[in-house]
Scaffold this active site. Structure first.
Site, PDB file in Angstrom:
ATOM      1  N   GLY A  46       0.826  -1.191   0.000  1.00 49.14           N
ATOM      2  CA  GLY A  46       0.000   0.000   0.000  1.00 49.14           C
ATOM      3  C   GLY A  46       0.865   1.247   0.000  1.00 49.14           C
ATOM      4  N   GLN A  51       2.689  10.121   1.151  1.00 53.20           N
ATOM      5  CA  GLN A  51       4.009   9.474   1.277  1.00 53.20           C
ATOM      6  C   GLN A  51       4.940   9.832   0.120  1.00 53.20           C
ATOM      7  OE1 GLN A  51       2.182   5.400   2.116  1.00 53.20           O
ATOM      8  NE2 GLN A  51       4.083   5.309   3.294  1.00 53.20           N
ATOM      9  N   CYS A  94       5.334  -0.029   7.338  1.00 55.95           N
ATOM     10  CA  CYS A  94       5.030   1.121   6.481  1.00 55.95           C
ATOM     11  C   CYS A  94       6.268   1.461   5.656  1.00 55.95           C
ATOM     12  CB  CYS A  94       4.651   2.307   7.363  1.00 55.95           C
ATOM     13  SG  CYS A  94       4.247   3.793   6.447  1.00 55.95           S
ATOM     14  N   LEU A  95       6.057   1.808   4.386  1.00 57.14           N
ATOM     15  CA  LEU A  95       7.199   2.158   3.532  1.00 57.14           C
ATOM     16  C   LEU A  95       7.872   3.453   4.001  1.00 57.14           C
ATOM     17  CD1 LEU A  95       5.804   1.233  -0.010  1.00 57.14           C
ATOM     18  CD2 LEU A  95       7.445  -0.055   1.381  1.00 57.14           C
ATOM     19  N   HIS A 136      -4.854   1.281   6.965  1.00 60.46           N
ATOM     20  CA  HIS A 136      -3.543   1.924   7.131  1.00 60.46           C
ATOM     21  C   HIS A 136      -3.383   3.105   6.159  1.00 60.46           C
ATOM     22  CE1 HIS A 136       1.021   1.557   7.669  1.00 60.46           C
ATOM     23  NE2 HIS A 136       0.912   2.317   6.591  1.00 60.46           N
ATOM     24  N   GLU A 137      -3.774   2.893   4.889  1.00 62.04           N
ATOM     25  CA  GLU A 137      -3.595   3.957   3.887  1.00 62.04           C
ATOM     26  C   GLU A 137      -4.560   5.112   4.140  1.00 62.04           C
ATOM     27  OE1 GLU A 137      -0.887   3.685   2.464  1.00 62.04           O
ATOM     28  OE2 GLU A 137      -0.664   1.532   2.838  1.00 62.04           O
ATOM     29  N   HIS A 140      -3.166   7.422   6.667  1.00 58.93           N
ATOM     30  CA  HIS A 140      -2.158   8.350   6.125  1.00 58.93           C
ATOM     31  C   HIS A 140      -2.806   9.641   5.616  1.00 58.93           C
ATOM     32  CE1 HIS A 140       1.740   6.410   6.247  1.00 58.93           C
ATOM     33  NE2 HIS A 140       1.309   5.300   5.662  1.00 58.93           N
TER      34      HIS A 140
HETATM   35 NI    NI Z   1       2.212   3.467   5.529  1.00 53.33          NI
END
Ligand code: NI
Length: 172
Positions: A46, A51, A94-95, A136-137, A140
Site C-alpha cells: 500500500g 508518502q 510502512c514504507l 492503514h492507507e 495516512h
Molecule cells: Ni504506511
C-alpha cells in the site's frame, strides 16, 4: 511512469490532513501510475499520496488475496471506510518506516467507498491484509502513522516469533 521518492517518518508532510481530489485529469493518472510503480518496486502492499509528498486523498493497495502472481493494484481516490467487522492483530509496517513493525489491531473485513481515476464511485470489500492496508492507507490521508496505534516497535526476536507462529497456523 516514474518512481517517486518515499518520505520517511519525521517528515512533516506525513502529519498533514490531505484535501479531496477534485480533478480527475492526466495529472492524477500520472500520480496513480507513479504510486503503483513506486509501491511495487519497494515491495509494499500500500502507498498513500502524502508518502510521495502529494497532500491529496488518493491511495494504492495491492490485492494479495489471489493466487500467487495474480496480485493487482487497487486505486482508491477519496476513499472512506463505510463498514467494518471482525478483528485481527498482527505485525504492521510502512514504507515510510522501513524495517519496523508493530502489533496493530484492525478490522478483519472492511468495505470502502471511493472514486476511480475517472471520478466514478464504487464500493469494494477487503479482507485480511487488504482490510489492514485499506485502513492503514486511509489513516495516512489524515496524517496518521501506524506507530500511533501500537505500543512499541517489535524487536527482531518478537517479529521472528510472530512469523513462526503464522507459518505454524498456515500449515495446520
Ligand atoms: Ni504506511
Amino acid at each position: 511512469m516514474a518512481l517517486r521518492n518515499i518520505l520517511k517518518q519525521g517528515d512533516e508532510t506525513l502529519t498533514k490532513h490531505c484535501r479531496p481530489v477534485t480533478e480527475f485529469n492526466a495529472r492524477l493518472h500520472q500520480l496513480l501510475d507513479d504510486m503503483a510503480e513506486t509501491m511495487l518496486q519497494a515491495n509494499g502492499v500500500g502507498l498513500a499520496a502524502p508518502q510521495v509528498g502529494v497532500l491529496r486523498r488518493a491511495v494504492v493497495v495491492l490485492e494479495t488475496n489471489v493466487p500467487e502472481g495474480e496480485e493487482y493494484v487497487i486505486e482508491l481516490v477519496n476513499p472512506q471506510i463505510v463498514a467494518a467487522d471482525g478483528e485481527q492483530e498482527g505485525p504492521e509496517g510502512c514504507l515510510s518506516l522501513p524495517g519496523s513493525y508493530g502489533l496493530v489491531k484492525r478490522p478483519l473485513h472492511v468495505k470502502v467507498r471511493a472514486q476511480d481515476r475517472n471520478g466514478e464511485f464504487f464500493e469494494l470489500d477487503g479482507d485480511g491484509l487488504t482490510a489492514r492496508a485499506f485502513c492503514h492507507e486511509c489513516d495516512h490521508l489524515d496524517g496518521h502513522m501506524f506507530t500511533e496505534k501500537c505500543d512499541h516497535i517489535l524487536s527482531d526476536e518478537e517479529l521472528e516469533a510472530y512469523s513462526r507462529q503464522e507459518q505454524q497456523e498456515e500449515s495446520e
